[in-house]
Design an enzyme around this catalytic site. Structure first.
Site, PDB file in Angstrom:
ATOM      1  N   ASP A  21     -44.309   7.345  15.688  1.00 47.79           N
ATOM      2  CA  ASP A  21     -43.141   7.688  16.503  1.00 47.79           C
ATOM      3  C   ASP A  21     -42.620   6.521  17.335  1.00 47.79           C
ATOM      4  O   ASP A  21     -42.072   6.712  18.425  1.00 47.79           O
ATOM      5  CB  ASP A  21     -43.458   8.888  17.431  1.00 47.79           C
ATOM      6  CG  ASP A  21     -43.916  10.091  16.638  1.00 47.79           C
ATOM      7  OD1 ASP A  21     -43.449  10.272  15.501  1.00 47.79           O
ATOM      8  OD2 ASP A  21     -44.761  10.857  17.155  1.00 47.79           O
TER       9      ASP A  21
ATOM     10  N   GLY B 165     -41.757  12.142  10.883  1.00 49.30           N
ATOM     11  CA  GLY B 165     -40.489  12.653  11.380  1.00 49.30           C
ATOM     12  C   GLY B 165     -39.748  11.458  11.938  1.00 49.30           C
ATOM     13  O   GLY B 165     -40.121  10.936  12.986  1.00 49.30           O
ATOM     14  N   HIS B 166     -38.763  10.970  11.193  1.00 46.57           N
ATOM     15  CA  HIS B 166     -38.048   9.757  11.602  1.00 46.57           C
ATOM     16  C   HIS B 166     -36.641  10.147  12.053  1.00 46.57           C
ATOM     17  O   HIS B 166     -35.848  10.666  11.280  1.00 46.57           O
ATOM     18  CB  HIS B 166     -37.992   8.758  10.436  1.00 46.57           C
ATOM     19  CG  HIS B 166     -39.350   8.255  10.034  1.00 46.57           C
ATOM     20  ND1 HIS B 166     -39.559   7.383   9.007  1.00 46.57           N
ATOM     21  CD2 HIS B 166     -40.565   8.502  10.556  1.00 46.57           C
ATOM     22  CE1 HIS B 166     -40.854   7.136   8.901  1.00 46.57           C
ATOM     23  NE2 HIS B 166     -41.487   7.805   9.832  1.00 46.57           N
TER      24      HIS B 166
ATOM     25  N   GLN C  65     -46.040   6.879  10.066  1.00 49.16           N
ATOM     26  CA  GLN C  65     -47.166   6.878  11.025  1.00 49.16           C
ATOM     27  C   GLN C  65     -47.260   5.495  11.697  1.00 49.16           C
ATOM     28  O   GLN C  65     -46.238   4.865  11.884  1.00 49.16           O
ATOM     29  CB  GLN C  65     -48.486   7.266  10.345  1.00 49.16           C
ATOM     30  CG  GLN C  65     -48.553   8.727   9.921  1.00 49.16           C
ATOM     31  CD  GLN C  65     -47.782   9.056   8.638  1.00 49.16           C
ATOM     32  OE1 GLN C  65     -48.001   8.420   7.624  1.00 49.16           O
ATOM     33  NE2 GLN C  65     -46.907  10.015   8.667  1.00 49.16           N
TER      34      GLN C  65
END
Ligand code: GDP
Ligand code: IMO
Ligand code: MG
Length: 422
Positions: free
Chosen positions: A13, A40-41, A221
């Site tokens: 993140d 989750g980008h 990640q």
């Protein structure tokens, strides 16, 4: 030509999606090399926000080819939902999103197994994203996986064999589950997937490089979640480091050009596991609130703390980082002072290297003056406050790698390149 790689140096993140989108105009191709829908980008531009899970973050800039490499694990149901949402918002993917035949499929039973293994661990659970990542990579390594290319050959038999094996394990764990809905969505996903171009990503990428095309590899990640070098066992199940791009795309090590290492001006972690600089006080809450530190996939609150230069140096070493990118510096805009961890205390002794186990290590901090200036509208490094430049100079001196890009907000436009001499 060589590939450039962009990867996270912390616990994920860091803002990889945003920067890949910003850098995409300089490349012909963007390729994901590991991970899956645990990622989750987030990208923001023109007042819109998009969260990508399996689709590379180069999908929004022009008609660039985007590749999902062999090192990725793909859930057809989640992929369909993600791709359909993008198509509904006017982004045509079918022609320019290529998927490796060697990428492994996340089966419905992999997701159930993920939940069952976590439940069995009790207090020791990893806090996974629940997307079936660990069980899918486990099957890959133990030579039991089902791959995208299998969809075209003898698929039903391969699926049934894998499912039967998983059901045996679930039975032995006494784990109750219902596959009906998951399987329905999964098979719809398989049908949907067939519209995309299945490729041998190693051939495609090496041919493109030979033609003089430029390729940016997008990590998921972060280095501290790497299966070998992260805070094991509280890690993900793939090689998130630079070498993961070689195995996850079929690119040889001598074809690697720049390695962009990306980090937040502070540090976060989601899920369980040691986090030496974690803050449990008001400052931690402030970082969380100002940085909107909630997971883009699970919505979980991210744990927040100061920047950890011991861990960052280690990440830079194993990744061979050539250029640094600092994100979310605006989150610290209002702080009077800022701390940076420069060493760990282990049994009363100070160490400046990343040890085998970071559980229980105590951070040793230096404190620097904050810049107390709103940086979110700045356009050039000429506008940087003196204290901010001092913070950057301190980081560069400690880390030995130049900070080339500074991000001062979530929008594509809130990105400042530094043109300082190398
Ligand atoms: P990724 O997984 O590395 O792509 O990062 P995530 O998208 O999961 O998390 C980064 C979050 O920070 C997202 O919500 C971004 O929109 C946001 N973000 C990225 N860069 C900045 C920045 O410079 N400042 C602020 N305030 N937010 C940012
Ligand atoms: P991006 O690409 C932050 C964490 C999970 C958990 C551990 C293992 O958005 O930076 P998994 O589901 O992979 O088996 O979970 O890894 N994790 C992430 N944390 N960002 C991510 O991806 C993550 N992907 C997995 O929270 O601790
Ligand atoms: Mg993320």
């Amino acid at each position: 030509m060589k590939v450039d790689i962009l990867l996270g140096l912390q616990w994920g993140d860091e803002g990889k999606g945003k920067v890949v989108d910003v850098l995409t105009p300089r490349y012909d191709v963007v390729a994901r090399f590991q991970g899956g829908p645990n990622a989750g980008h987030t990208l923001e531009f023109e007042g819109q926000k998009y969260v990508l899970r399996s689709i590379p973050s180069g999908i929004f800039q022009g008609d660039k080819v985007n590749i999902i490499g062999n090192g990725v694990v793909l859930d057809p149901a989640l992929f369909k939902a993600e791709a359909e949402a993008l198509e509904a918002s006017g982004h045509n993917l079918k022609e320019r999103l290529h998927i490796s035949k060697k990428a492994h499929l996340i089966l419905p039973t992999h997701r159930i197994l993920d939940a069952a293994y976590e439940a069995a661990k009790g207090d020791a659970k990893v806090g996974t994203t629940g997307k079936g990542i660990g069980p899918t990579y486990t099957d890959k390594i133990s030579r039991n996986g089902v791959r995208v290319g299998d969809i075209l050959h003898d698929f039903d038999k391969k699926y049934a064999a894998a499912k039967a094996r998983h059901e045996q394990i679930l039975k032995s764990l006494n784990y109750e589950y219902d596959l009906t809905e998951l399987e329905k969505a999964w098979f719809e996903g398989i049908e949907y997937l067939k519209q995309f171009k299945f490729v041998d990503s190693e051939h495609e990428i090496n041919s493109l490089l030979a033609e003089g095309k430029t390729v940016l590899c997008e990590g998921a990640q972060g280095t501290m979640l790497d299966i070998d070098f992260g805070s094991y066992p509280f890690v993900t199940s793939s090689n998130t480091i630079c070498a993961g791009a070689c195995t996850g795309l079929g690119v040889a090590p001598n074809k690697i050009g720049e390695v962009y290492g990306i980090f937040k001006a502070y540090c976060t972690r989601v899920g369980a596991g040691p986090f030496p600089t974690e803050l449990f006080d008001k400052t931690g809450d402030q970082i969380c609130t100002l940085g909107h530190e909630f997971g883009s996939v699970t919505g979980r609150k991210r744990r927040c703390g100061w920047i950890d230069l011991v861990a960052l140096k280690y990440a830079i070493m194993v990744d061979g980082v050539t250029k640094l990118i600092m994100m979310k510096s605006d989150v610290l805009d209002s702080f009077e002072t800022i701390k940076a961890c420069v060493a760990y205390k282990v049994n009363g002794e100070e160490i400046d290297y990343f040890p085998f186990d970071i559980e229980g290590v105590e951070p040793v901090y230096v404190e620097l003056p904050g810049w107390q200036t709103d940086m979110t509208k700045m356009q050039s490094e000429d506008e940087f406050p003196e204290e901010f430049n001092a913070y950057l100079a301190f980081l560069e001196e400690q880390l030995g790698v130049p900070v080339k890009i500074v991000s001062v907000g979530p929008d594509r436009g809130q990105t400042i390149e530094r043109y300082t001499e190398e």
